[in-house]
Scaffold this motif. Structure first.
Motif, PDB file in Angstrom:
ATOM      1  N   LYS A 229      19.011  -9.786  15.816  1.00 43.71           N
ATOM      2  CA  LYS A 229      18.034  -9.450  14.787  1.00 43.71           C
ATOM      3  C   LYS A 229      17.030  -8.416  15.298  1.00 43.71           C
ATOM      4  N   ILE A 230      16.577  -8.592  16.548  1.00 48.62           N
ATOM      5  CA  ILE A 230      15.607  -7.664  17.123  1.00 48.62           C
ATOM      6  C   ILE A 230      16.230  -6.281  17.313  1.00 48.62           C
ATOM      7  N   VAL A 231      17.452  -6.274  17.842  1.00 44.41           N
ATOM      8  CA  VAL A 231      18.149  -5.001  18.069  1.00 44.41           C
ATOM      9  C   VAL A 231      18.364  -4.270  16.756  1.00 44.41           C
ATOM     10  N   GLU A 232      18.807  -5.003  15.734  1.00 40.36           N
ATOM     11  CA  GLU A 232      19.044  -4.379  14.435  1.00 40.36           C
ATOM     12  C   GLU A 232      17.751  -3.816  13.858  1.00 40.36           C
ATOM     13  N   GLY A 233      16.648  -4.531  14.070  1.00 41.49           N
ATOM     14  CA  GLY A 233      15.353  -4.046  13.596  1.00 41.49           C
ATOM     15  C   GLY A 233      14.948  -2.751  14.274  1.00 41.49           C
ATOM     16  N   ARG A 234      15.235  -2.650  15.565  1.00 42.25           N
ATOM     17  CA  ARG A 234      14.878  -1.440  16.301  1.00 42.25           C
ATOM     18  C   ARG A 234      15.779  -0.268  15.925  1.00 42.25           C
ATOM     19  N   VAL A 235      17.037  -0.538  15.670  1.00 41.30           N
ATOM     20  CA  VAL A 235      17.939   0.525  15.224  1.00 41.30           C
ATOM     21  C   VAL A 235      17.514   1.022  13.840  1.00 41.30           C
ATOM     22  N   ASN A 236      17.123   0.097  12.975  1.00 44.42           N
ATOM     23  CA  ASN A 236      16.644   0.487  11.648  1.00 44.42           C
ATOM     24  C   ASN A 236      15.365   1.326  11.742  1.00 44.42           C
ATOM     25  N   ALA A 237      14.521   0.986  12.706  1.00 42.41           N
ATOM     26  CA  ALA A 237      13.297   1.767  12.918  1.00 42.41           C
ATOM     27  C   ALA A 237      13.636   3.192  13.357  1.00 42.41           C
ATOM     28  N   PHE A 238      14.696   3.304  14.165  1.00 39.11           N
ATOM     29  CA  PHE A 238      15.155   4.638  14.577  1.00 39.11           C
ATOM     30  C   PHE A 238      15.609   5.444  13.366  1.00 39.11           C
ATOM     31  N   PHE A 239      16.408   4.808  12.485  1.00 40.66           N
ATOM     32  CA  PHE A 239      16.862   5.498  11.277  1.00 40.66           C
ATOM     33  C   PHE A 239      15.681   5.947  10.422  1.00 40.66           C
ATOM     34  N   LYS A 240      14.684   5.099  10.316  1.00 40.29           N
ATOM     35  CA  LYS A 240      13.506   5.404   9.499  1.00 40.29           C
ATOM     36  C   LYS A 240      12.757   6.614  10.043  1.00 40.29           C
ATOM     37  N   GLU A 241      12.731   6.752  11.351  1.00 35.57           N
ATOM     38  CA  GLU A 241      12.009   7.861  11.978  1.00 35.57           C
ATOM     39  C   GLU A 241      12.837   9.139  12.004  1.00 35.57           C
ATOM     40  N   ALA A 242      14.147   9.020  12.247  1.00 33.09           N
ATOM     41  CA  ALA A 242      14.982  10.200  12.488  1.00 33.09           C
ATOM     42  C   ALA A 242      15.566  10.828  11.233  1.00 33.09           C
ATOM     43  N   THR A 243      15.676  10.049  10.145  1.00 28.55           N
ATOM     44  CA  THR A 243      16.297  10.586   8.929  1.00 28.55           C
ATOM     45  C   THR A 243      15.246  10.921   7.876  1.00 28.55           C
ATOM     46  N   LEU A 244      15.412  12.061   7.250  1.00 27.35           N
ATOM     47  CA  LEU A 244      14.459  12.497   6.236  1.00 27.35           C
ATOM     48  C   LEU A 244      14.313  11.474   5.117  1.00 27.35           C
ATOM     49  N   LEU A 245      15.424  10.998   4.579  1.00 32.83           N
ATOM     50  CA  LEU A 245      15.369  10.097   3.432  1.00 32.83           C
ATOM     51  C   LEU A 245      14.740   8.753   3.772  1.00 32.83           C
ATOM     52  N   GLY A 246      14.755   8.383   5.050  1.00 35.61           N
ATOM     53  CA  GLY A 246      14.171   7.107   5.462  1.00 35.61           C
ATOM     54  C   GLY A 246      12.699   7.183   5.809  1.00 35.61           C
ATOM     55  N   GLN A 247      12.170   8.376   6.009  1.00 32.52           N
ATOM     56  CA  GLN A 247      10.774   8.534   6.423  1.00 32.52           C
ATOM     57  C   GLN A 247       9.812   8.242   5.270  1.00 32.52           C
ATOM     58  N   PRO A 248       8.648   7.669   5.580  1.00 33.74           N
ATOM     59  CA  PRO A 248       7.594   7.538   4.555  1.00 33.74           C
ATOM     60  C   PRO A 248       7.171   8.932   4.108  1.00 33.74           C
TER      61      PRO A 248
END
Length: 278
Positions: A229-248
């Motif tokens: 669960k922790i690893v998946e959360g950190r990978v998702n955080a990477f996607f949120k930061e690295a991908t345009l569509l995932g960024q705030p």
């Protein structure tokens, strides 16, 4: 055929300021050895080799040309050694001329662009070399982007008021929405996403992020049962930061760029971001 890579060609260009074709020929004659290729260029008297060797071209400008109907656009990065030259009219005229040429010829890649004729009997590489001599600095053309579609526009950002744009962003939407296109392009300029969406991130990059996340989590002494669960959360955080569509979204941090686009009924097809020297 000599064994060398595109990186070797780029390194030789940066060391000598010589044209791509001259560098390739020198590497062929030097069996791929960069140091020997430098010597080959010296022996042949390549203009400016000794003078420019070791110099760094990290200043310059990004220029854009957008069609009047917004169905196509280009970005071109032209680099030089100093901001003094970058802010000059002659340098910017050269950059603009190159952008116009890309617009008219739609080259497939950099090698095609440099080998194309910008004037009768004069290639783009020869045109850049001429600017080299006239401006007295190392001038480098090594990046461009070109889009065509339903709606294409650009945002150009100046890092200093007296300099030409140092960051250029090109975006393509599936329908016209000038305000949203500008906002998203400004967001891209500021937050520098590496990819458009999750599916655009190379598998090896995802695996590397997952491996780092797992090793970091284990090193922190987290319970084994909680690792997935922790690893998946950190990978998702990477996607949120690295991908345009995932960024705030910069103009509304409560929503992602994807949500803003969805609410407007617009799809962002692709983007390009060029920052001088990076």
């Amino acid at each position: 055929m000599a064994n060398y890579t595109a990186a070797d060609v780029k390194k030789l260009r940066e060391l000598t300021g010589a044209g791509m074709m001259d560098c390739k020929k020198a590497l062929d004659e030097a069996d791929g050895n960069v140091d020997r290729a430098v010597e080959e260029l010296r022996i042949k008297g390549q203009k400016g080799v000794a003078k420019r060797e070791g110099r760094s071209a990290e200043n310059g400008a990004v220029v854009s040309v957008i069609a009047d109907d917004n169905t196509s656009g280009v970005l071109v990065e032209l680099k030089c050694e100093t901001d003094f030259v970058a802010k000059g009219e002659k340098f910017q005229a050269v950059a603009g001329r190159l952008a116009d040429h890309v617009t008219k010829t739609s080259p497939a890649d950099l090698e095609t662009l440099l080998g194309s004729e910008i004037e009768p009997g004069k290639t783009v590489q020869a045109f850049v070399d001429e600017a080299n001599a006239n401006l007295g600095e190392k001038i480098v053309l090594d990046r461009f982007a070109q889009f065509s579609g339903v709606y294409v526009t650009a945002y150009m950002h100046r890092t200093m008021p007296d300099l030409p744009p140092q960051i250029g962003v090109l975006v393509e939407l599936d329908k016209a929405n000038a305000e949203l296109a500008k906002g998203v392009a400004q967001h891209i300029a500021a937050f520098a996403p590496k990819y458009l969406a999750r599916e655009d991130v190379p598998a090896e990059v995802v695996e590397s992020e997952r491996r780092v996340a797992e090793e970091t989590t284990r090193a922190e002494g987290k319970p084994e049962a909680a690792l997935p669960k922790i690893v998946e959360g950190r990978v998702n955080a990477f996607f949120k930061e690295a991908t345009l569509l995932g960024q705030p979204y910069a103009l509304d941090q409560k929503k992602s760029v994807q949500q803003v686009l969805d609410e407007a009924g617009v799809t962002l097809k692709r983007f390009a971001r060029i920052k001088v020297g990076i």
